[in-house]
Design a protein around this motif. Sequence first.
Motif, PDB file in Angstrom:
ATOM      1  N   HIS A  26       0.837  -1.192   0.000  1.00 19.72           N
ATOM      2  CA  HIS A  26       0.000   0.000   0.000  1.00 19.72           C
ATOM      3  C   HIS A  26       0.874   1.245   0.000  1.00 19.72           C
ATOM      4  O   HIS A  26       1.841   1.336   0.738  1.00 19.72           O
ATOM      5  CB  HIS A  26      -0.908   0.011   1.232  1.00 19.72           C
ATOM      6  CG  HIS A  26      -1.767   1.229   1.319  1.00 19.72           C
ATOM      7  ND1 HIS A  26      -2.860   1.420   0.513  1.00 19.72           N
ATOM      8  CD2 HIS A  26      -1.680   2.327   2.112  1.00 19.72           C
ATOM      9  CE1 HIS A  26      -3.421   2.584   0.807  1.00 19.72           C
ATOM     10  NE2 HIS A  26      -2.720   3.150   1.774  1.00 19.72           N
ATOM     11  N   GLU A  28       0.867   5.559   0.037  1.00 20.22           N
ATOM     12  CA  GLU A  28       0.182   6.845   0.156  1.00 20.22           C
ATOM     13  C   GLU A  28       0.926   7.838  -0.724  1.00 20.22           C
ATOM     14  O   GLU A  28       2.071   8.188  -0.442  1.00 20.22           O
ATOM     15  CB  GLU A  28       0.160   7.321   1.606  1.00 20.22           C
ATOM     16  CG  GLU A  28      -0.817   6.574   2.494  1.00 20.22           C
ATOM     17  CD  GLU A  28      -2.267   6.814   2.091  1.00 20.22           C
ATOM     18  OE1 GLU A  28      -2.567   7.876   1.510  1.00 20.22           O
ATOM     19  OE2 GLU A  28      -3.098   5.914   2.337  1.00 20.22           O
ATOM     20  N   GLN A 283      -6.892   9.885  -4.014  1.00 17.26           N
ATOM     21  CA  GLN A 283      -5.710   9.030  -4.167  1.00 17.26           C
ATOM     22  C   GLN A 283      -5.376   8.836  -5.648  1.00 17.26           C
ATOM     23  O   GLN A 283      -4.204   8.861  -6.047  1.00 17.26           O
ATOM     24  CB  GLN A 283      -5.956   7.670  -3.494  1.00 17.26           C
ATOM     25  CG  GLN A 283      -4.921   6.596  -3.774  1.00 17.26           C
ATOM     26  CD  GLN A 283      -3.701   6.661  -2.876  1.00 17.26           C
ATOM     27  OE1 GLN A 283      -3.443   7.681  -2.228  1.00 17.26           O
ATOM     28  NE2 GLN A 283      -2.948   5.580  -2.832  1.00 17.26           N
TER      29      GLN A 283
END
Length: 295
Positions: A26, A28, A283
Motif C-alpha cells: 500500500h 500513500e 488518491q
Amino acid sequence: MTQQTHDPADGIGSLTQDLGPTGRPHREFPEPKPLRSHGPARIIALCNQKGGVGKTTTTINLGATLAEYGRRVLAIDFDPQGALSAGLGVQTHDVPTIYDLLLSRSIDPNDAIQNTSVEGLDVIPGNIDLSAAEINLVNEVAREQILAGVLRRVSSDYDVILIDCQPSLGLLTVNALTAAHGVVIPLECEFFALRGVALLIETIDKVRDRLNPAITLDGILATMYDSRTLHSREVLERVVDAFGDDVLETVITRTVKFPDATVAATPITQFAPDHQASKSYRQLARELVFRGAVA
C-alpha cells in the motif's frame, strides 16, 4: 509492523508492508505541489468500449479532485448519452456543444465551455446530437483529427483535459485517442469487462502507429471492486498478472453513493467528501500526478 517509509514531501510516497487490493504494498501518494503557472494541458482520454464500467463517474470525480489540488481542468462530454453533462448539472440544449465544434470551425470553443459547481472544473457539454457525428464527419479530410484541432484552441488555458469517451471503438473514440496524450482505461472488476481490454489496447496501438505516435497508456483503473466477492478479487488479480505496472494502484470500490451523487448532479467529493469513494478519487489524482500523467 515493519515499514519502509519515505517523507511524502520528497515525492517518493510512503510504502508499507500492508498489501492493497492489487497485491502490491500500500502506498500513500504525496499531495501535489501547487502549480506556479497553468497550461498547456495534457489531454487524457477515459476509454473503454464496454459501457457501465465507470468512465463518466471517473471523469467527473477525477476532474473534481484535480481541481481541488489547484489544477485547471476541462472535461469533454464525448458520449451521445450526455451523462457527464448531466452529472455535472450543466445545460446541454440551446447552447454550443462539442458536436457543434466538430462540425464548424467558425464557433469559438470558449463559447461552449461552461463552469461547474467545482471551482477550476469546466466542461464542454454533449448531447444526443453527437450520435450523428460519425455520419457527418465520414467524408471530412483528416476526420480522425478534428477533435485535436478543437482542443488545441483551448489547451493553453488548462492543465489537464479529460475526454469522457462513448462505449465503442468508432470514429469518435478514434478522434479522442488521436487528440490524447494518454489513456486511462476504467475496468469493472467483472469477467466480461476484462475480455475487451486486449482489443482496446490493440486499438490504442493502431492509433499510435498510424495517427498519434505520442499516445501512452497512463493506466488501467479497477472500478466497482467488491473485496467481499471472490470474483472481484480474481478478476483484479488476473488484470495485474496480465498488465503489471500498467494497473493503477488506486482501486475504486462499489458504493451506492455514486448514483446518489449523480442524482444530485455533483461530484462525490462534494456530495460525500469524507466517504471512502472520495478518498479513493483523491488518491487517484495524486497517483496520476505522481506518475507524471498530470502536471
